[in-house]
Design a protein around this motif. Sequence first.
Motif, short mmCIF file in Angstrom:
data_model
loop_
_atom_site.label_atom_id
_atom_site.label_comp_id
_atom_site.label_asym_id
_atom_site.label_seq_id
_atom_site.Cartn_x
_atom_site.Cartn_y
_atom_site.Cartn_z
N LEU A 1 0.83 -1.20 0.00
CA LEU A 1 0.00 0.00 0.00
C LEU A 1 0.87 1.26 0.00
O LEU A 1 0.57 2.23 -0.68
CB LEU A 1 -0.94 0.02 1.21
CG LEU A 1 -2.14 -0.92 1.12
CD1 LEU A 1 -2.90 -0.93 2.45
CD2 LEU A 1 -3.08 -0.52 0.00
N TYR A 2 1.96 1.21 0.78
CA TYR A 2 2.86 2.37 0.80
C TYR A 2 3.47 2.59 -0.58
O TYR A 2 3.54 3.72 -1.07
CB TYR A 2 3.96 2.14 1.83
CG TYR A 2 5.00 3.24 1.82
CD1 TYR A 2 4.77 4.43 2.50
CD2 TYR A 2 6.19 3.10 1.12
CE1 TYR A 2 5.70 5.46 2.47
CE2 TYR A 2 7.14 4.11 1.10
CZ TYR A 2 6.88 5.28 1.78
OH TYR A 2 7.82 6.29 1.74
N ARG A 3 3.91 1.50 -1.22
CA ARG A 3 4.47 1.62 -2.57
C ARG A 3 3.43 2.19 -3.53
O ARG A 3 3.74 2.99 -4.40
CB ARG A 3 4.94 0.24 -3.04
CG ARG A 3 5.37 0.17 -4.50
CD ARG A 3 6.59 1.04 -4.78
NE ARG A 3 7.76 0.54 -4.09
CZ ARG A 3 8.57 -0.40 -4.57
NH1 ARG A 3 8.32 -0.96 -5.74
NH2 ARG A 3 9.62 -0.78 -3.89
N TYR A 4 2.20 1.80 -3.34
CA TYR A 4 1.11 2.25 -4.21
C TYR A 4 0.82 3.74 -4.03
O TYR A 4 0.65 4.46 -5.01
CB TYR A 4 -0.14 1.43 -3.91
CG TYR A 4 -1.39 1.95 -4.58
CD1 TYR A 4 -1.57 1.83 -5.96
CD2 TYR A 4 -2.40 2.53 -3.83
CE1 TYR A 4 -2.73 2.29 -6.56
CE2 TYR A 4 -3.56 2.98 -4.42
CZ TYR A 4 -3.73 2.87 -5.78
OH TYR A 4 -4.87 3.32 -6.37
N VAL A 5 0.78 4.21 -2.79
CA VAL A 5 0.34 5.59 -2.55
C VAL A 5 1.46 6.61 -2.71
O VAL A 5 1.19 7.80 -2.77
CB VAL A 5 -0.28 5.75 -1.14
CG1 VAL A 5 -1.45 4.82 -0.97
CG2 VAL A 5 0.76 5.52 -0.04
N THR A 6 2.72 6.16 -2.78
CA THR A 6 3.78 7.15 -2.94
C THR A 6 4.20 7.33 -4.40
O THR A 6 3.84 8.33 -5.02
CB THR A 6 4.97 6.83 -2.02
OG1 THR A 6 5.26 5.43 -2.07
CG2 THR A 6 4.65 7.19 -0.60
#
Length: 290
Positions: free
Chosen positions: A256-261
């Motif tokens: 999710l972090y990879r997705y939102v950044t």
Amino acid sequence: MIEAFKRSFRLIGESYRVLRQDPELIWLTVASFIAVTFVAGVLGGFGFSIGVFGANGEPVSGSGYVFLAAGYFAIIYFQVALVAAVMHRMDGYDPDIGYALSQANQRLGAIIMWAAIAATVGLLLRALEGVARGQSGPAKIVAIIVVSLLGFAWSLMVFFVIPVIVVEQKTGVEAIRRSSDTLKQKFGESVIGNQGIGLIMVLAIVVFAGIPLFIGFALFNASAVLGGIVILVAMGIGVFIAAAGAALDSTDRAVLYRYVTPGETGQFAKEVLDSAFRPSKDLRNTGGGF
């Protein structure tokens, strides 16, 4: 509620799809459990014996704080290792436990600092909870609600701290700020799917470990050997489910972090990640961001 559970099941499925490519990484969470058990059982027991932990509501001493921070360090260390491995997998490489541990070792300073902060905040929240429960009447109810909200707000603020430590190598307050900013700027409402993962894993432990454990205790009077074996098996199942759940949780946060950044979904289906939160504003489509 039904939609939230649907999102949770889809996220678990997608997280599992990524994690199953490196199933040995689950042992990182098992190692975390073992380390925490050692700290709590061995070092903690020693700590109580020499009086570093307060009894009957007494404050925890400085030495007791060190023991607690050691427990937090064990958990965070292996979380960082697992998230680093997941990120490496998303970049198209084939991580192993050695790689994961080496990445955690490179971030020992940040891990120690975050363990100290987490232990401090944990003690403060527990102290506030003790004060709240010491109230009476309506004041007690209000105080408990306020403390619960503070704890929930803190958990949201630090939702992405581990990925921030891994990817951006931020430390301390800066890591917390980056985690909070990422959550606020990308999504305006509470986390949906991740909370469902925790609930589903709790239910799985109750069903697949709790029931056998109850049966084992029931058999113990008739046959200590048979009952003991069933109890040990049930405990093993519970540890494995908890470890798998922790691994899925860390995998979920990493992706999710990879997705939102940077907006890269890696091996996750974009539509699943889009439904992981209820966004108030999709900044990726409006040119917003960092």
